[in-house]
Design an enzyme around this catalytic site. Structure first.
Site, mmCIF file in Angstrom:
data_model
loop_
_atom_site.group_PDB
_atom_site.id
_atom_site.type_symbol
_atom_site.label_atom_id
_atom_site.label_comp_id
_atom_site.label_asym_id
_atom_site.label_seq_id
_atom_site.Cartn_x
_atom_site.Cartn_y
_atom_site.Cartn_z
ATOM 1 N N ASP A 4 -0.269 0.046 -51.938
ATOM 2 C CA ASP A 4 1.148 0.262 -52.249
ATOM 3 C C ASP A 4 1.961 0.163 -50.955
ATOM 4 O OD1 ASP A 4 3.623 1.238 -52.888
ATOM 5 O OD2 ASP A 4 2.893 2.994 -53.971
ATOM 6 N N ARG B 99 4.803 -4.764 -55.802
ATOM 7 C CA ARG B 99 3.615 -5.614 -55.920
ATOM 8 C C ARG B 99 3.600 -6.527 -57.144
ATOM 9 N NH1 ARG B 99 -0.409 -0.659 -55.532
ATOM 10 N NH2 ARG B 99 1.418 0.242 -56.567
ATOM 11 N N CYS C 189 1.904 -2.815 -61.717
ATOM 12 C CA CYS C 189 1.753 -1.865 -60.605
ATOM 13 C C CYS C 189 2.434 -0.560 -61.016
ATOM 14 C CB CYS C 189 2.305 -2.435 -59.300
ATOM 15 S SG CYS C 189 4.066 -2.787 -59.301
#
Ligand code: 4NP
Length: 151
Positions: A122, A15, A9
């Site tokens: 996000d 994440r 990420c």
């Protein structure tokens, strides 16, 4: 030989640490090696975001021991599959690929899932709910990718 999977990420604190932990919780460690990295270096050396640690813990997964690192070109040699959370990550990772062939290792994690999302959003600037949503998106995607890469 183990199949080597890298989750990527932007920050490697929200994440991809969740993706690393979730996938690890589902597979035989003798068959698969899993790591994660970020395309940005803001948080190198840090533990995952406390909100990711908390959401993982609610599902009995401990990701607190992970430490952030930055994605590097060498990862294209070390890993068989590179799963990215969003298109921005995809572009940043591919820009470091040593060849066109290496780019074939890179896929969006949600590609091929039946989710309404094509990217894992996000959650950094949002609340806890965003982290829970991310957890479930990644969890489903991991079930699919296991079938894909292990069978
Ligand atoms: P991640 O989330 O890419 O899922 O780890 C973010 C973490 C940190 C920042 C942005 C996104 N940041 O701007 O510091």
């Amino acid at each position: 030989m183990k199949i080597k999977v890298l989750m990527v990420c932007l920050g490697n604190i929200c994440r991809s640490p969740l993706a690393e932990g979730i996938l690890r919780s589902k597979v035989d460690p003798s068959r698969i090696l899993i790591d994660s990295a970020g395309t940005a270096g803001y948080h190198v050396g840090s533990a995952p975001d406390p909100r990711s640690i908390e959401v993982a813990k609610e599902h009995h997964i401990d990701i607190s021991g992970q430490r952030c690192r930055k994605f590097q070109m060498e990862d294209f040699h070390s890993f068989d599959h590179i799963f990215v959370m969003d298109r921005e990550n995809f572009g940043n990772v591919c820009s470091l690929a040593p060849s066109e062939d290496h780019k074939k290792k890179v896929r969006l994690l949600l590609e091929g899932t039946d989710s309404n999302y094509t990217e894992v959003p996000d959650p950094y600037y949002g609340g806890k709910h965003g982290f829970q949503e991310v957890y479930h998106l990644i969890d489903k995607a991991c079930d699919m990718l296991i079938k894909d890469i292990l069978t």
